[in-house]
Design a protein around this motif. Structure first.
Motif, mmCIF file in Angstrom:
data_model
loop_
_atom_site.group_PDB
_atom_site.id
_atom_site.type_symbol
_atom_site.label_atom_id
_atom_site.label_comp_id
_atom_site.label_asym_id
_atom_site.label_seq_id
_atom_site.Cartn_x
_atom_site.Cartn_y
_atom_site.Cartn_z
ATOM 1 N N ARG A 98 -13.108 61.860 59.999
ATOM 2 C CA ARG A 98 -13.159 63.133 60.146
ATOM 3 C C ARG A 98 -13.052 63.663 61.498
ATOM 4 N N GLY A 99 -12.924 62.938 62.632
ATOM 5 C CA GLY A 99 -12.880 63.170 63.888
ATOM 6 C C GLY A 99 -14.220 63.616 64.528
ATOM 7 N N ASP A 100 -15.253 62.925 63.859
ATOM 8 C CA ASP A 100 -16.742 62.967 64.403
ATOM 9 C C ASP A 100 -16.799 61.662 65.049
ATOM 10 N N PHE A 101 -17.663 62.040 66.433
ATOM 11 C CA PHE A 101 -18.099 61.038 67.337
ATOM 12 C C PHE A 101 -18.776 59.905 66.550
ATOM 13 N N GLN A 102 -18.396 58.594 67.008
ATOM 14 C CA GLN A 102 -19.196 57.533 66.758
ATOM 15 C C GLN A 102 -19.854 56.673 67.766
ATOM 16 N N TRP A 103 -19.066 56.262 68.741
ATOM 17 C CA TRP A 103 -19.414 55.852 70.157
ATOM 18 C C TRP A 103 -18.589 55.926 71.275
ATOM 19 N N LYS A 104 -19.053 55.857 72.470
ATOM 20 C CA LYS A 104 -18.441 55.868 73.565
ATOM 21 C C LYS A 104 -18.484 54.627 74.674
ATOM 22 N N ARG A 105 -17.703 54.131 75.275
ATOM 23 C CA ARG A 105 -17.789 53.242 76.243
ATOM 24 C C ARG A 105 -17.399 53.713 77.697
ATOM 25 N N GLU A 106 -17.859 53.710 78.693
ATOM 26 C CA GLU A 106 -17.350 54.068 79.906
ATOM 27 C C GLU A 106 -17.210 52.870 80.922
#
Length: 180
Positions: A69-77
Motif C-alpha cells: 500500500r506504499g506504507d513505510f516498513q523500514w529504512k537503512r541509511e
C-alpha cells in the motif's frame, strides 16, 4: 522522483502507484528537511517495494522498504564515508536483494562503484567494489546468464567519460569488462 512542491523538505522521495488505467492508487513522500531523492524502485515478491535513493545535503544513501500500500516498513541509511548514493536495486530471490551505486573507497578512485547484497530486511551479506583511479559508477544491474550485467560510466580509463559494461559472475567477480 522528488517534488519540490510538497513534503517535509526541499525535495522528498516521491512514490506513486498507478493502475492500468492511469489512476492513482496511492502516492507518498518520504524524507527529511534536506533534499531527498528516489533513484530506483522494485516491487518484491511479497508485494512490497524497495526504494533506493540519496539525501543530498548529508550525502546519505538510503534503502527504504514499503508494503504493497506504499506504507513505510523500514529504512537503512549509509553515510558519506561509506556509500555516496544508490542507483539500482534487484531482487535476487525471495531472501536477497542486490544494489549498485557509488562509494568512497580507499585504494581506488575518487568514487568507485559497488555491488551490495543484503537480505530482505536490509542486513548486510556481501559488498564488492570496482573501479579505477577516477569516478566510476554502475547505473543499472540486470541478471544475465549465470551472473549479472552491470552498465554504467567511467572516467578512469580514457580521461573522459566513457560507457562501461561489465559481466559479473554469480559470486560478483568480474568475468569481462568493456569500456565503450
Amino acid at each position: 522522483g522528488y517534488p519540490e512542491s510538497y513534503g517535509q523538505g526541499n525535495w522528498d522521495a516521491w512514490l506513486t502507484r498507478i493502475d492500468e488505467d492511469g489512476e492513482v492508487e496511492w502516492s507518498n513522500t518520504f524524507g527529511s528537511y534536506s533534499k531527498d531523492a528516489a533513484r530506483g524502485i522494485i516491487q518484491t515478491g511479497n508485494g512490497g517495494f524497495i526504494v533506493v535513493g540519496m539525501e543530498e545535503i548529508f550525502d546519505v544513501a538510503f534503502i527504504l522498504a514499503l508494503d504493497s500500500r506504499g506504507d513505510f516498513q523500514w529504512k537503512r541509511e549509509f553515510y558519506q564515508d561509506i556509500v555516496i548514493w544508490f542507483n539500482d536495486v534487484y531482487e535476487l530471490n525471495e531472501n536477497e536483494l542486490i544494489f549498485t551505486g557509488a562509494i568512497n573507497h580507499n585504494g581506488f578512485g575518487i568514487h568507485d562503484t559497488f555491488i551490495l547484497k543484503t537480505d530482505l530486511d536490509g542486513n548486510f551479506i556481501q559488498c564488492r567494489c570496482y573501479g579505477g583511479q577516477d569516478n566510476d559508477s554502475f547505473r543499472s544491474l540486470v541478471p544475465f546468464q549465470d551472473g549479472f550485467l552491470a552498465v554504467g560510466d567511467s572516467w578512469s580509463w580514457q580521461s573522459n567519460q566513457c560507457g562501461w559494461v561489465t559481466k559479473l559472475n554469480a559470486d560478483l567477480t568480474v568475468d569481462k569488462s568493456v569500456i565503450l
